[in-house]
Design an enzyme around this catalytic site. Structure first.
Site, PDB file in Angstrom:
ATOM      1  N   ASP A 146       0.834  -1.210   0.000  1.00 44.53           N
ATOM      2  CA  ASP A 146       0.000   0.000   0.000  1.00 44.53           C
ATOM      3  C   ASP A 146       0.862   1.251   0.000  1.00 44.53           C
ATOM      4  O   ASP A 146       2.053   1.211   0.332  1.00 44.53           O
ATOM      5  CB  ASP A 146      -0.933   0.009   1.220  1.00 44.53           C
ATOM      6  CG  ASP A 146      -0.175   0.078   2.542  1.00 44.53           C
ATOM      7  OD1 ASP A 146       0.845  -0.630   2.683  1.00 44.53           O
ATOM      8  OD2 ASP A 146      -0.588   0.841   3.430  1.00 44.53           O
ATOM      9  N   GLU A 152       0.157  -1.333   5.579  1.00 45.51           N
ATOM     10  CA  GLU A 152       1.225  -0.960   6.513  1.00 45.51           C
ATOM     11  C   GLU A 152       1.093   0.496   6.922  1.00 45.51           C
ATOM     12  O   GLU A 152       1.329   0.862   8.069  1.00 45.51           O
ATOM     13  CB  GLU A 152       2.602  -1.199   5.877  1.00 45.51           C
ATOM     14  CG  GLU A 152       3.767  -1.138   6.862  1.00 45.51           C
ATOM     15  CD  GLU A 152       4.347   0.254   7.079  1.00 45.51           C
ATOM     16  OE1 GLU A 152       5.142   0.429   8.007  1.00 45.51           O
ATOM     17  OE2 GLU A 152       3.994   1.190   6.325  1.00 45.51           O
TER      18      GLU A 152
HETATM   19 ZN    ZN Z   1       6.760   2.076   4.168  1.00 46.02          ZN
END
Ligand code: ZN
EC number: 3.4.11.4
Length: 418
Positions: A83, A176
């Site tokens: 992401d 994340e």
């Molecule tokens: Zn990162």
């Protein structure tokens, strides 16, 4: 064969932004992250790694078996996240390669978007080199697609060269950037003895100290009444929210701290006279100070409640991740392997600095998978000035190949028993 730069550009163009507000129970936070997962699984299959797969939570896993004679080496995991941060748009990324000759970098002539050398002095290190940049209207997403590109390029080259290696486990994670990257990571299924995330900045700097991190939501319950007739009655939640914030140390914010200094960061604030909410993140490398910070937020609420009545300020805190060094300090050989691999890749003086954030590895380390962070060559993450030097990306590939080389692993870590 692909190159690491081709890969970075290809992955950067895939829109895979995560979303803070999807709710804690939904992973991935955005369906578009599956576009990255599908692409990576396809590419891994293309490299002959048939076991590559993604699950319903958008985690990609793949394993390379040990080559003959290397079965006793420890299994090493390599992890990166798919992401990009919601803080800056990652839609329609148009990467460009700029030959950097010094001075300011014009990213977009039409819109007059310039990366100024005065603001980013570390650019000086890359004079004469090629930089993968944005067109100034989006982030690049080198955080962390440079990490993915480096890992997959290293894997492709190892396979093409028929290089010997122990078991290698690959993991690519969603979400994340919203602090959920490791939440559903299948540590036991992953099968690594220890791992490294590739999710960092300058290619000479690796990381094994992270913040201890918590998120705190402060709700202020006010009392709204017509402003014309509210004397001695109204309790304006917005004003009380400001009062609450004023009870926290004014100089302990991200804008006033660096190195090992922790902070309170007011990330979002919403409300009306009736009710207001403030979302803070609390950060500190030191566990004791981290606990003290959280206690201070409770104390501030108690103070508000003494002034305005019980239940006015309600604090809801949950821990997000912890400093991985607390665990890693008993396994320094894993850091030695990282440093030796960087040296083998031509980095004369690898450095390590405290990361002012966390990584998937922080959470994984506490789930039992030791996981320091290797650099992935991205600079100025989370913004339009993000870039990755081509030379650094190539050094990253060399680092990963050295990291799994049997000589280095056997010398520093040793073989597994049995
Ligand atoms: Zn990162």
């Amino acid at each position: 064969m692909d190159t690491v730069v081709d890969r970075l550009i290809r992955y950067a163009k895939v829109y895979s932004e995560s979303d803070y507000h999807a709710g804690r129970t939904v992973t991935p936070s955005t369906d578009r992250q599956f576009d990255m997962a599908k692409l990576l699984v396809e590419e891994l299959h293309g490299l002959g790694i048939e076991n590559a797969r993604y699950d319903d939570k958008c985690y990609v896993y793949a394993t390379l078996d040990a080559t003959p004679g290397c079965e006793q080496l420890p299994a090493i995991g390599l992890i990166a996240h798919m992401d990009t941060t919601p803080d800056m748009t990652g839609k329609d990324v148009k990467p460009q390669i700029i030959h950097y000759t010094g001075g300011d970098v014009v990213l977009n002539r039409e819109q007059n978007i310039v990366m100024e050398a005065a603001q980013f002095p570390e650019l000086q290190k890359f004079v004469g080199q090629e930089l993968v940049c944005t067109d100034g209207t989006t982030l690049l997403g080198a955080d962390d697609k440079a990490g993915i590109a480096i890992i997959l390029q290293a894997v492709e080259e190892l396979l093409a060269e028929k290089a010997p290696h122990g078991k290698i486990c690959l993991g690519f994670t969603p979400d994340e950037e919203i602090g959920m990257g490791a939440s559903f990571f299948d540590v036991s299924g992953f099968g690594a003895d220890f791992a490294y995330t590739l999710d960092g900045g300058d290619i000479t700097d690796y990381e094994y100290e992270t913040f201890n991190a918590a998120k705190t939501v402060v709700t202020i319950n006010g009392f709204s009444i017509h402003p014309g007739t509210s004397k001695d009655k109204m309790r304006n939640a917005l004003l009380i929210a400001m009062e609450y914030n004023a009870l926290l140390p004014a100089l302990e914010t991200p804008a006033h701290t660096e190195g090992y200094e922790g902070f309170f960061h007011l990330q979002e604030m919403h409300g009306k006279a009736e009710k207001a909410t403030m979302e803070y993140i609390v950060r500190d490398h030191d566990m004791k100070r981290f606990q003290e910070r959280k206690a201070m937020m409770d104390k501030a609420a108690e103070q508000i409640n003494r002034r305005w009545g019980d239940g006015t300020a309600v604090v809801d805190t949950h821990d997000q991740y912890y400093n991985m060094y607390e665990v890693l300090k008993d396994h320094m050989e894993i850091l030695e392997l990282a440093e030796s691999a960087m040296k083998a890749a031509g980095i004369e003086h690898p450095t390590h600095s405290p990361i002012r954030g966390g990584t998937d590895g922080s959470v994984l380390t506490y789930k039992g998978l030791l996981c320091p962070n290797l650099p992935s060559a991205g600079h100025n993450a989370h913004g339009r000035y993000e870039y990755a030097p081509v030379e650094s990306l190539k050094t990253g590939v060399k680092t990963v190949k050295a990291l799994v080389s049997p000589e280095l692993v056997e010398t520093i870590i040793g073989k597994k028993e049995g």
